[in-house]
Design an enzyme around this catalytic site. Sequence first.
Site, mmCIF file in Angstrom:
data_model
loop_
_atom_site.group_PDB
_atom_site.id
_atom_site.type_symbol
_atom_site.label_atom_id
_atom_site.label_comp_id
_atom_site.label_asym_id
_atom_site.label_seq_id
_atom_site.Cartn_x
_atom_site.Cartn_y
_atom_site.Cartn_z
ATOM 1 C CG ASP A 53 2.750 8.268 -5.917
ATOM 2 O OD1 ASP A 53 3.141 9.373 -5.703
ATOM 3 O OD2 ASP A 53 2.625 7.455 -5.227
ATOM 4 C CD GLU A 260 10.076 9.942 -4.055
ATOM 5 O OE1 GLU A 260 10.227 8.945 -3.739
ATOM 6 O OE2 GLU A 260 9.261 10.859 -3.806
HETATM 7 O O1 FUB Z 1 3.260 7.108 -2.763
HETATM 8 C C1 FUB Z 1 4.670 6.668 -1.972
HETATM 9 C C2 FUB Z 1 5.690 7.356 -2.537
HETATM 10 O O2 FUB Z 1 5.779 8.669 -2.488
HETATM 11 C C3 FUB Z 1 6.034 7.229 -4.002
HETATM 12 O O3 FUB Z 1 6.244 5.829 -4.421
HETATM 13 C C4 FUB Z 1 7.121 8.298 -3.994
HETATM 14 O O4 FUB Z 1 7.165 8.393 -5.590
HETATM 15 C C5 FUB Z 1 6.250 9.257 -3.495
HETATM 16 O O5 FUB Z 1 5.411 10.041 -4.251
#
Ligand code: FUB
Length: 359
Positions: A53, A260
Amino acid sequence: MNQTKVKYLAILLLTSALYQCRPKPASEKAPVDPIVTPTPISQPLVTDLYTADPSAHVFNNRIYIYPSHDIEAGIKEDDEGSHFGMQDYHVFSMDAIDGTVTDHGVALDIKDVPWAGRQMWAPDATYSNGTYYFYFPVKDKQDIFRIGVATGKSPEGPFVAEARPIEGSYSIDPAVFKDDDGTYYMYFGGIWGGQLQRWDNNQYHADGKTRNPDEQAILPRVAKLKPDLKSFAEPVKEIKLVDETGNLFTESQNDKRFFEAAWLHKYNGKYYFSYSTGDTHFINYAVGDSPYGPFTFKGVVLHPVQGWTNHHSIVEVNGKWYLFYHDVQLSGKTHLRNIKVTELHHNADGTIEAIHPYK
Ligand code: FUB
């Protein structure tokens, strides 16, 4: 057959069996089905820790990366993302895109966040007036994702967390964008394990369900920040993400709808909102004329990477644009990722050239 002949035959059979069982040289081994390992277009930036991320920014002519720090938490994989059990953050920096990557150590630990329960997910950072602001989603002690802020005098941390999460914040994946007029906006949200489906009109519903295929897809969120950059200046708003005819996506359009990993960058006066489609694994983008949207869907930024998640940031460094992203090249495991970078191109008509992460 006389006795000598029988003995001779027995010795022959035994020798032949032993010969067949001997360790064979590679040239004689039976052919194995080839495992097709795709060739990645870029290599991991960090190899001694698992990182994911990546939110990248340029501060003081240096590139700073604010990633999640993946660990083997030993928790079984599920649709809630429980196996992503991260407990701290490291900051990394480079003097150039192909420069040596420096690990600045732990910038924030979960034990130093008074309200935190578990799971430190994708962070971001910004700067204003002598202070660096580090934003991070973590579940509170009631197991509800909130967004926290921590501050420090250096872009590499360490950062000191506020005693409480940002009031009115919820869900995951904060990304802070500073507009040309000096206004800061936070984009955020994530469905499924990110809990965005539990929030309606900024009210929490513990039993909130993900939508049915024909229902309107859940929308990402935005809020203007107050000048203190520690609080929202207004109630959180939904961001309209629409197709070329102005219609919102339905949940069944899961190769286009928001899941997301919100990010915002500005190019030639237009606002580019990019995000992950989650269960279809694309990073897509949509373009608008205001930081609040609406954003019109344009296409793919990054095709699916190895591993379930896809999460990115887009940043300009010395007049060139770069995509920071991750895959699971080092571990082969979805929850143990490694950050990467590759160049990104805007075409003359403002579209983005889609990136294929493997050759
Ligand atoms: O790293 C945990 C979660 O996985 C992140 O918050 C999301 O965007 C995904 O990448």
